[in-house]
Design a protein around this motif. Structure first.
Motif, PDB file in Angstrom:
ATOM      1  N   GLY A  54     -12.384 -10.074 -11.895  1.00 21.31           N
ATOM      2  CA  GLY A  54     -12.339  -9.963 -10.523  1.00 21.31           C
ATOM      3  C   GLY A  54     -12.341  -8.533  -9.957  1.00 21.31           C
ATOM      4  O   GLY A  54     -10.944  -7.832 -10.451  1.00 21.31           O
ATOM      5  N   HIS A  55     -12.989  -8.019  -9.425  1.00 19.16           N
ATOM      6  CA  HIS A  55     -13.046  -6.465  -8.921  1.00 19.16           C
ATOM      7  C   HIS A  55     -12.928  -6.571  -7.217  1.00 19.16           C
ATOM      8  O   HIS A  55     -13.476  -7.684  -6.884  1.00 19.16           O
ATOM      9  CB  HIS A  55     -14.068  -5.814  -9.302  1.00 19.16           C
ATOM     10  CG  HIS A  55     -14.047  -5.505 -10.743  1.00 19.16           C
ATOM     11  ND1 HIS A  55     -14.085  -4.093 -11.155  1.00 19.16           N
ATOM     12  CD2 HIS A  55     -14.391  -6.171 -11.746  1.00 19.16           C
ATOM     13  CE1 HIS A  55     -14.177  -4.288 -12.578  1.00 19.16           C
ATOM     14  NE2 HIS A  55     -14.274  -5.788 -12.839  1.00 19.16           N
ATOM     15  N   VAL A  56     -12.632  -5.428  -6.541  1.00 17.64           N
ATOM     16  CA  VAL A  56     -12.622  -5.219  -5.179  1.00 17.64           C
ATOM     17  C   VAL A  56     -13.497  -4.111  -5.022  1.00 17.64           C
ATOM     18  O   VAL A  56     -13.125  -3.123  -5.629  1.00 17.64           O
ATOM     19  CB  VAL A  56     -11.205  -5.298  -4.499  1.00 17.64           C
ATOM     20  CG1 VAL A  56     -10.775  -6.686  -4.484  1.00 17.64           C
ATOM     21  CG2 VAL A  56     -10.366  -4.469  -5.063  1.00 17.64           C
TER      22      VAL A  56
ATOM     23  N   PRO B 271     -12.000  -1.221  -8.498  1.00 16.35           N
ATOM     24  CA  PRO B 271     -11.042  -1.587  -9.552  1.00 16.35           C
ATOM     25  C   PRO B 271     -10.965  -3.213  -9.681  1.00 16.35           C
ATOM     26  O   PRO B 271     -11.339  -4.037  -9.017  1.00 16.35           O
ATOM     27  CB  PRO B 271      -9.470  -1.286  -8.746  1.00 16.35           C
ATOM     28  CG  PRO B 271      -9.728  -1.199  -7.419  1.00 16.35           C
ATOM     29  CD  PRO B 271     -11.300  -1.113  -7.241  1.00 16.35           C
ATOM     30  N   CYS B 272     -10.547  -3.346 -11.060  1.00 17.90           N
ATOM     31  CA  CYS B 272     -10.405  -4.796 -11.500  1.00 17.90           C
ATOM     32  C   CYS B 272      -9.062  -5.325 -11.081  1.00 17.90           C
ATOM     33  O   CYS B 272      -7.899  -4.579 -11.623  1.00 17.90           O
ATOM     34  CB  CYS B 272     -10.560  -5.104 -12.992  1.00 17.90           C
ATOM     35  SG  CYS B 272     -10.386  -6.527 -13.739  1.00 17.90           S
ATOM     36  N   LEU B 273      -8.860  -6.328 -10.400  1.00 19.87           N
ATOM     37  CA  LEU B 273      -7.480  -6.683 -10.119  1.00 19.87           C
ATOM     38  C   LEU B 273      -6.927  -8.176 -10.791  1.00 19.87           C
ATOM     39  O   LEU B 273      -5.803  -8.358 -11.156  1.00 19.87           O
ATOM     40  CB  LEU B 273      -7.199  -6.881  -8.418  1.00 19.87           C
ATOM     41  CG  LEU B 273      -7.509  -5.905  -7.714  1.00 19.87           C
ATOM     42  CD1 LEU B 273      -7.212  -6.319  -6.161  1.00 19.87           C
ATOM     43  CD2 LEU B 273      -6.764  -4.687  -8.195  1.00 19.87           C
TER      44      LEU B 273
ATOM     45  N   SER C 248      -3.095  -8.086 -11.406  1.00 22.05           N
ATOM     46  CA  SER C 248      -2.460  -6.884 -10.900  1.00 22.05           C
ATOM     47  C   SER C 248      -1.101  -7.070 -10.402  1.00 22.05           C
ATOM     48  O   SER C 248      -0.948  -7.930  -9.734  1.00 22.05           O
ATOM     49  CB  SER C 248      -3.473  -6.054  -9.828  1.00 22.05           C
ATOM     50  OG  SER C 248      -2.730  -4.886  -9.384  1.00 22.05           O
ATOM     51  N   PRO C 249      -0.200  -6.217 -10.974  1.00 20.51           N
ATOM     52  CA  PRO C 249       1.347  -6.333 -10.265  1.00 20.51           C
ATOM     53  C   PRO C 249       1.361  -6.126  -8.948  1.00 20.51           C
ATOM     54  O   PRO C 249       2.228  -6.645  -8.176  1.00 20.51           O
ATOM     55  CB  PRO C 249       2.138  -5.586 -11.412  1.00 20.51           C
ATOM     56  CG  PRO C 249       1.052  -4.521 -11.923  1.00 20.51           C
ATOM     57  CD  PRO C 249      -0.418  -5.202 -11.880  1.00 20.51           C
TER      58      PRO C 249
ATOM     59  N   GLU D 279      -3.626  -1.776  -7.487  1.00 17.27           N
ATOM     60  CA  GLU D 279      -3.167  -1.092  -8.815  1.00 17.27           C
ATOM     61  C   GLU D 279      -4.153  -2.047  -9.858  1.00 17.27           C
ATOM     62  O   GLU D 279      -4.031  -3.363  -9.811  1.00 17.27           O
ATOM     63  CB  GLU D 279      -1.834  -1.578  -9.292  1.00 17.27           C
ATOM     64  CG  GLU D 279      -1.342  -0.896 -10.166  1.00 17.27           C
ATOM     65  CD  GLU D 279       0.133  -1.223 -10.648  1.00 17.27           C
ATOM     66  OE1 GLU D 279       0.611  -1.106 -11.861  1.00 17.27           O
ATOM     67  OE2 GLU D 279       0.786  -1.227  -9.619  1.00 17.27           O
ATOM     68  N   PRO D 280      -4.996  -1.462 -10.371  1.00 19.07           N
ATOM     69  CA  PRO D 280      -5.964  -1.987 -11.509  1.00 19.07           C
ATOM     70  C   PRO D 280      -5.335  -2.449 -12.591  1.00 19.07           C
ATOM     71  O   PRO D 280      -4.218  -1.900 -13.220  1.00 19.07           O
ATOM     72  CB  PRO D 280      -6.984  -1.008 -11.623  1.00 19.07           C
ATOM     73  CG  PRO D 280      -6.375   0.413 -11.349  1.00 19.07           C
ATOM     74  CD  PRO D 280      -5.205   0.222 -10.526  1.00 19.07           C
ATOM     75  N   VAL D 281      -6.053  -3.288 -13.624  1.00 19.68           N
ATOM     76  CA  VAL D 281      -5.737  -3.884 -14.628  1.00 19.68           C
ATOM     77  C   VAL D 281      -7.151  -3.568 -15.495  1.00 19.68           C
ATOM     78  O   VAL D 281      -8.123  -3.476 -15.026  1.00 19.68           O
ATOM     79  CB  VAL D 281      -5.144  -5.091 -14.773  1.00 19.68           C
ATOM     80  CG1 VAL D 281      -4.193  -5.386 -13.905  1.00 19.68           C
ATOM     81  CG2 VAL D 281      -6.245  -6.179 -14.153  1.00 19.68           C
ATOM     82  N   ARG D 282      -6.775  -3.389 -16.986  1.00 25.06           N
ATOM     83  CA  ARG D 282      -7.910  -3.223 -18.095  1.00 25.06           C
ATOM     84  C   ARG D 282      -8.465  -4.726 -18.069  1.00 25.06           C
ATOM     85  O   ARG D 282      -7.856  -5.505 -18.464  1.00 25.06           O
ATOM     86  CB  ARG D 282      -7.389  -2.675 -19.000  1.00 25.06           C
ATOM     87  CG  ARG D 282      -8.421  -2.150 -20.137  1.00 25.06           C
ATOM     88  CD  ARG D 282      -8.177  -1.460 -21.310  1.00 25.06           C
ATOM     89  NE  ARG D 282      -9.149  -0.983 -22.024  1.00 25.06           N
ATOM     90  CZ  ARG D 282      -9.715   0.181 -21.875  1.00 25.06           C
ATOM     91  NH1 ARG D 282      -9.042   0.838 -20.806  1.00 25.06           N
ATOM     92  NH2 ARG D 282     -10.530   0.888 -22.822  1.00 25.06           N
ATOM     93  N   PRO D 283      -9.948  -4.946 -18.106  1.00 23.61           N
ATOM     94  CA  PRO D 283     -10.558  -6.079 -18.026  1.00 23.61           C
ATOM     95  C   PRO D 283     -10.286  -6.353 -19.708  1.00 23.61           C
ATOM     96  O   PRO D 283     -10.479  -5.483 -20.650  1.00 23.61           O
ATOM     97  CB  PRO D 283     -11.788  -5.746 -17.903  1.00 23.61           C
ATOM     98  CG  PRO D 283     -11.996  -4.705 -17.003  1.00 23.61           C
ATOM     99  CD  PRO D 283     -10.705  -3.845 -17.474  1.00 23.61           C
ATOM    100  N   LEU D 284     -10.213  -7.726 -19.920  1.00 32.62           N
ATOM    101  CA  LEU D 284     -10.170  -8.099 -21.212  1.00 32.62           C
ATOM    102  C   LEU D 284     -11.333  -8.100 -21.987  1.00 32.62           C
ATOM    103  O   LEU D 284     -11.632  -7.800 -23.301  1.00 32.62           O
ATOM    104  CB  LEU D 284      -9.429  -9.709 -21.308  1.00 32.62           C
ATOM    105  CG  LEU D 284      -8.273  -9.917 -20.673  1.00 32.62           C
ATOM    106  CD1 LEU D 284      -8.024 -11.504 -20.507  1.00 32.62           C
ATOM    107  CD2 LEU D 284      -7.294  -9.236 -21.602  1.00 32.62           C
TER     108      LEU D 284
END
Length: 570
Positions: free
Chosen positions: A349-351, A364-366, A398-399, A405-410
């Motif tokens: 899920g991105h924004v 970014p991916c959240l 995302s915390p 704040e992005p996270v790395r996609p699995l």
């Protein structure tokens, strides 16, 4: 006591004298009956010896008092109405504040129950639901076209015969015969006109009926064609055909209804041999959560004042919305897949927004998760806490999603659907100031690929044969590019044809790419630039742009090719 007598002649003389001095408006109000009462009042006053002897002065005083009472009554009524209008206005404004608060509470309730409402009310999309039904409508011509006009009536044209006694004597016979002949001629013309008009009406009726039947045939054919295509895709879907599965998943995602105009952009990728489905969706921004908790009406300032929602509550609700959207998407996809062709789903899920620090577009991916069908079907989604449920699954959220704040996609999109080739280092063999048009087409394509690698994208070239208009592809490691990019390189000394730009748009749609980039050593026409701007996912880089990009990212001083001709001002 002696009776007081009124000298009527004296009164009339006084009346004439005072009439000249009394204003017309006041004088008009004095009725004859008032004169009689005034005289009687004067007589009584004369008997008592009190009051003025001037009846008109007393009448003027009475009228003045009545006017003053009327003025005060009107002022009091106006004040009463003003108070009532003010109270009604304040009540209406207070109700508006209540209504605004109700709207906010309803929106927050919808956001808080995105997942639960979808599970309780969800009707999975199926191939049967995608079929269309069409019932041809009956032919309904216009009134003037369908109404038969009656034949002309001879009685309306027949002249009046001569009077009985005149006709018996033979008078007026010639005139009557002439009128009869003229009437027959008019009647014959009327019959001819009626026949001609009736033929035209019937012809228009036949044409209208034929057009209606043709429209019905075309609509029926389109519906039958669509249903046949749906049925064909259903069979291909059961056989795990990649295009059929991805098409159906697109339909499921497009049919999902969200409040607040959630973004609808998405990408899907299906792996037939493993049954894995990769889905990328766009999530709403933080402004989907109302910043106000309620509205209050301030009478003194006649304005609405929002009651702010605590920042902690906004952040928690936004994080919940992201988690609910991710779980809801996976739930809808598994529910629609009644054939069981999807074994697991990986979702990112991105924004799409603007980086507040740089002002640049970012994607970014959240939220990212991966769930197997069996594991996901064990969840009771109407009772789970969305964020806790994501933690139980193989997922990352995302915390600080409120801070993007992005996270790395699995799992990320791969390039397995493209025919790739080994890379070539073109830069090593270039002169100090190379001319791009002197390169071979293959060398230019690899040089462009190296340029995008220098920009920060993981790029690879495709094989020259059967590349479907794709010279290179770039991975979405840089969020600015928003996903998979298709790159086409044209080494030419002439203007790039419009057909090349439109063809790239078709490849972008076919490959489901996020962006298509057309690079050339020459230039583009106005039609191509307008088409790319309207399309929204095409980027045109001409020779002048290449000079700047090679200088900035690779330190190369290149010569693109011929200088484009000067354009005439519009």
């Amino acid at each position: 006591m002696a009776e007081f007598k009124i000298n009527t002649r004296a009164v009339e003389r006084v009346q004439r004298d005072q009439t000249r001095s009394i204003p017309f408006g006041i004088l008009r109000k004095v009725r004859l009956g008032d004169h009689a009462r005034t005289w009687r009042g004067a007589k009584v006053a004369g008997r008592s010896g009190a009051g003025s002897s001037d009846p008109y002065a007393r009448e003027l005083a009475r009228l003045a008092k009545e006017e003053e009472r009327a003025r005060k009554a009107a002022e009091a009524e106006a004040k009463r109405r003003a108070r009532e209008e003010k109270l009604a206005y304040e009540a209406a404004r207070a109700q508006q504040a209540i209504d605004r608060t109700s709207v906010i509470e309803h929106d927050v309730e919808q956001l808080s129950t995105l997942l639960r409402a979808a599970v309780l009310d969800h009707r999975p999309l199926s191939f049967d639901a995608l079929r269309q039904e069409f019932t041809p409508s009956a032919f309904a011509p216009k009134t003037g076209m369908s109404t038969h006009r009656p034949l002309p009536c001879w009685e309306e044209y027949e002249p009046e015969p001569p009077q009985r006694w005149l006709g018996a004597l033979g008078f007026g016979r010639k005139r009557y015969d002439a009128e009869m002949e003229a009437a027959r001629q008019r009647f014959d013309r009327a019959l001819q006109d009626h026949s001609r008009d009736e033929q035209k009406r019937l012809e228009k009726l036949r044409e209208a009926r034929a057009r209606h039947e043709e429209r019905m045939r075309q609509k029926t054919a389109r519906v039958e064609e669509w249903n046949a295509a749906v049925e064909e895709r259903r069979n291909a879907y059961r056989d795990r055909d990649v295009d059929a599965v991805e098409w159906f998943i697109d339909q499921v995602l497009a049919a999902s209804a969200y409040p607040h105009d959630f973004p609808r952009a998405h990408q899907v990728r299906y792996q037939a041999d493993t049954g894995d489905l990769l889905v990328q969706i766009d999530l709403p921004l933080e402004d989907v959560v109302p910043t106000a908790r309620a509205y209050r009406y301030v009478k003194t300032r006649d304005e609405f004042t929002p009651v702010p929602r605590p920042e902690k509550e906004r952040k928690e609700l936004y994080a919940s919305v992201l988690a609910q959207t991710a779980l809801r998407t996976v739930y809808e996809l598994f529910s629609a897949d009644t054939e069981g062709v999807v074994r697991s789903i990986a979702l990112n899920g991105h924004v799409a927004t603007i980086d507040r620090a740089t002002g640049r577009e970012v994607h970014p991916c959240l939220v990212t998760l991966q769930a197997d069908r069996e594991e996901f079907n064990q969840l009771v989604l109407t009772q789970v806490d969305p964020r806790a449920c994501l933690k139980r699954l193989r997922s990352i959220i995302s915390p600080n999603p409120y801070e993007l704040e992005p996270v790395r996609p699995l799992v990320t999109f791969d390039l397995s659907k493209f025919r790739l080739m080994d890379s070539m280092d073109v830069v090593a063999g270039l002169d100090s100031r190379p001319v791009l048009t002197d390169l071979t087409p293959t060398e230019f394509e690899h040089l462009v690929r190296q340029l995008f690698e220098a920009i920060g994208l993981d790029s690879v070239n495709t094989q020259p044969s059967q590349d479907e208009g794709v010279d290179a592809v770039a991975m979405n490691t840089d969020p600015v590019m928003k996903g998979l990019c298709i790159i086409q390189a044209k080494r030419t000394a002439k203007v790039v044809p419009f057909e090349t730009v439109s063809a790239l748009a078709g490849v972008v749609e076919h490959k489901r790419a996020a962006k298509g980039i057309l690079v050339t050593t020459s230039w583009f026409g106005r039609a191509s630039e307008a088409f790319a701007s309207e399309h929204g996912r095409l980027e045109l880089l001409d020779g002048a742009n290449l000079v700047h990009l090679f200088k900035e990212h690779m330190g190369l001083d290149v010569i693109p090719g011929p200088v484009p001709p000067k354009r005439r001002p519009r």
